[in-house]
Write an enzyme that holds these catalytic residues in place. Structure first.
Site, PDB file in Angstrom:
ATOM      1  N   SER A  43       0.852  -1.205   0.000  1.00 24.58           N
ATOM      2  CA  SER A  43       0.000   0.000   0.000  1.00 24.58           C
ATOM      3  C   SER A  43       0.883   1.249   0.000  1.00 24.58           C
ATOM      4  O   SER A  43       0.408   2.337  -0.324  1.00 24.58           O
ATOM      5  CB  SER A  43      -0.930   0.003   1.217  1.00 24.58           C
ATOM      6  OG  SER A  43      -0.203  -0.217   2.408  1.00 24.58           O
ATOM      7  N   ASP A  81       5.585  -6.992   2.366  1.00 20.87           N
ATOM      8  CA  ASP A  81       4.804  -7.530   1.246  1.00 20.87           C
ATOM      9  C   ASP A  81       5.699  -7.959   0.092  1.00 20.87           C
ATOM     10  O   ASP A  81       6.637  -7.231  -0.276  1.00 20.87           O
ATOM     11  CB  ASP A  81       3.850  -6.454   0.715  1.00 20.87           C
ATOM     12  CG  ASP A  81       2.443  -6.602   1.258  1.00 20.87           C
ATOM     13  OD1 ASP A  81       2.103  -7.685   1.792  1.00 20.87           O
ATOM     14  OD2 ASP A  81       1.676  -5.633   1.156  1.00 20.87           O
ATOM     15  N   LYS A 110       4.458 -11.312   3.255  1.00 20.86           N
ATOM     16  CA  LYS A 110       3.022 -11.511   3.003  1.00 20.86           C
ATOM     17  C   LYS A 110       2.812 -11.584   1.499  1.00 20.86           C
ATOM     18  O   LYS A 110       3.471 -10.874   0.736  1.00 20.86           O
ATOM     19  CB  LYS A 110       2.202 -10.367   3.595  1.00 20.86           C
ATOM     20  CG  LYS A 110       0.695 -10.487   3.289  1.00 20.86           C
ATOM     21  CD  LYS A 110      -0.146  -9.537   4.104  1.00 20.86           C
ATOM     22  CE  LYS A 110      -0.185  -8.127   3.583  1.00 20.86           C
ATOM     23  NZ  LYS A 110      -0.685  -7.974   2.192  1.00 20.86           N
ATOM     24  N   GLU A 179      -9.329  -9.321   4.098  1.00 16.85           N
ATOM     25  CA  GLU A 179      -9.590  -7.910   3.773  1.00 16.85           C
ATOM     26  C   GLU A 179     -10.956  -7.741   3.129  1.00 16.85           C
ATOM     27  O   GLU A 179     -11.301  -8.413   2.164  1.00 16.85           O
ATOM     28  CB  GLU A 179      -8.500  -7.373   2.826  1.00 16.85           C
ATOM     29  CG  GLU A 179      -8.752  -5.905   2.460  1.00 16.85           C
ATOM     30  CD  GLU A 179      -7.552  -5.174   1.859  1.00 16.85           C
ATOM     31  OE1 GLU A 179      -6.464  -5.770   1.758  1.00 16.85           O
ATOM     32  OE2 GLU A 179      -7.723  -3.997   1.497  1.00 16.85           O
TER      33      GLU A 179
HETATM   34  O1  KIV Z   1      -0.445  -3.387   1.611  1.00 17.62           O
HETATM   35  C1  KIV Z   1      -1.053  -3.331   2.689  1.00 17.62           C
HETATM   36  O2  KIV Z   1      -0.941  -2.362   3.446  1.00 17.62           O
HETATM   37  C2  KIV Z   1      -1.916  -4.450   3.039  1.00 17.62           C
HETATM   38  C3  KIV Z   1      -2.836  -4.258   4.202  1.00 17.62           C
HETATM   39  C4  KIV Z   1      -3.941  -3.356   3.811  1.00 17.62           C
HETATM   40  C5  KIV Z   1      -3.318  -5.544   4.741  1.00 17.62           C
HETATM   41  O3  KIV Z   1      -1.902  -5.440   2.399  1.00 17.62           O
END
Ligand code: KIV
Length: 261
Positions: A43, A81, A110, A179
């Site tokens: 994000s 991520d 993630k 989500e």
């Molecule tokens: O990228 C991010 O911040 C996310 C969260 C919203 C879970 O994946």
């Protein structure tokens, strides 16, 4: 003390707090606030880098921000991520995860998707990489899901999300983000899994919660999704401060004698 992956694996039923942070100052603040885990989410592409979606975010950008967040929060469990397509094959996923853990200092990665990414998750966890899954609204593929909207309203969609979460657990994920799914679906998934669920826009029944830092403090535009609670309007306060600074410089008020040598 930084929590261990084992603690997160055994976190079922504990109300853990995740928060995104993307750089040194925000990670410092998150650590000082005592969050259980920091997520360097992709994000950041939208709230920090100004991209229209998370798709353009590169591995180099994720690394740059993960390193900065780690410097700001040396004692907090940190998840980074895997950016879009960096886990399209197991080889790519392993090499991206290797960089985020070794160079970035992340404790876990993630990735988004359910059954379709289960074999990648299995390969990563077999190699010793802790993985957090992510189902429901998956921003990297949001356009295939019809945009940024609630997922799992129809029974077949709900079934797909549930099966996806179960496949991630079976493949070795230590937890799963849910989500933008209905609260009762999140409750059912949370009840069916023995790993912890982390909700965002998924109601009160998940084990943990996560929010985006910039949403919590009001730093990302005017739009506020319904599931966000804004605890501060920092954007407005900063704007007012900057207007005052410009005014004082123009009027010769700043710097005053107390700021001069
Ligand atoms: O990228 C991010 O911040 C996310 C969260 C919203 C879970 O994946």
């Amino acid at each position: 003390m930084r929590r261990t992956v084992k603690e997160f694996r055994e976190a079922k039923g504990k109300r853990l707090v995740y928060l995104t942070a993307y750089d040194y100052p925000t990670a410092r603040l998150a650590e000082a606030a005592g969050v259980d885990a920091i997520l360097v989410g992709d994000s950041l592409g939208m709230v920090v880098l100004g991209y229209p979606s998370t798709v353009p975010v590169s591995l180099e950008e994720m690394l740059h921000h993960t390193k900065a967040a780690r410097r700001g929060a040396p004692d907090t469990f940190l998840v980074a991520d895997l950016p879009y397509l960096s886990y399209a094959t197991l080889d790519r996923a392993l090499s991206a995860a290797e960089r985020l853990l070794k160079e970035g200092g992340a404790d876990a990665v993630k990735l988004e998707g359910g059954e379709e990414v289960a074999e990648i998750v299995r390969g990563l966890t077999r190699a010793g990489v802790p993985v957090l899954g992510h189902v429901g609204l998956t921003p990297q593929t949001a356009s295939q899901l019809g945009g940024y909207k609630l997922q799992g309203k129809r029974p077949e969609e709900a079934e797909r999300i549930l099966k996806g979460a179960m496949a991630l657990e079976e493949a070795g994920a230590y937890g799963v983000v849910l989500e933008m799914v209905p609260a009762l679906l999140a409750k059912e998934i949370t009840g069916r899994l023995s790993i912890h669920t982390v909700g965002i826009g998924a109601g009160p029944y998940t084990d943990a919660q996560v929010l985006v830092f910039h949403d919590v403090v009001g730093l990302y535009g005017e739009f506020k999704p319904r599931f966000v609670k804004r605890y501060l309007e920092a954007g407005k306060l900063i704007q007012e401060a900057l207007v005052q600074y410009a005014k004082e410089v123009r009027e010769g008020v700043f710097p005053g004698p107390e700021h001069s040598f």
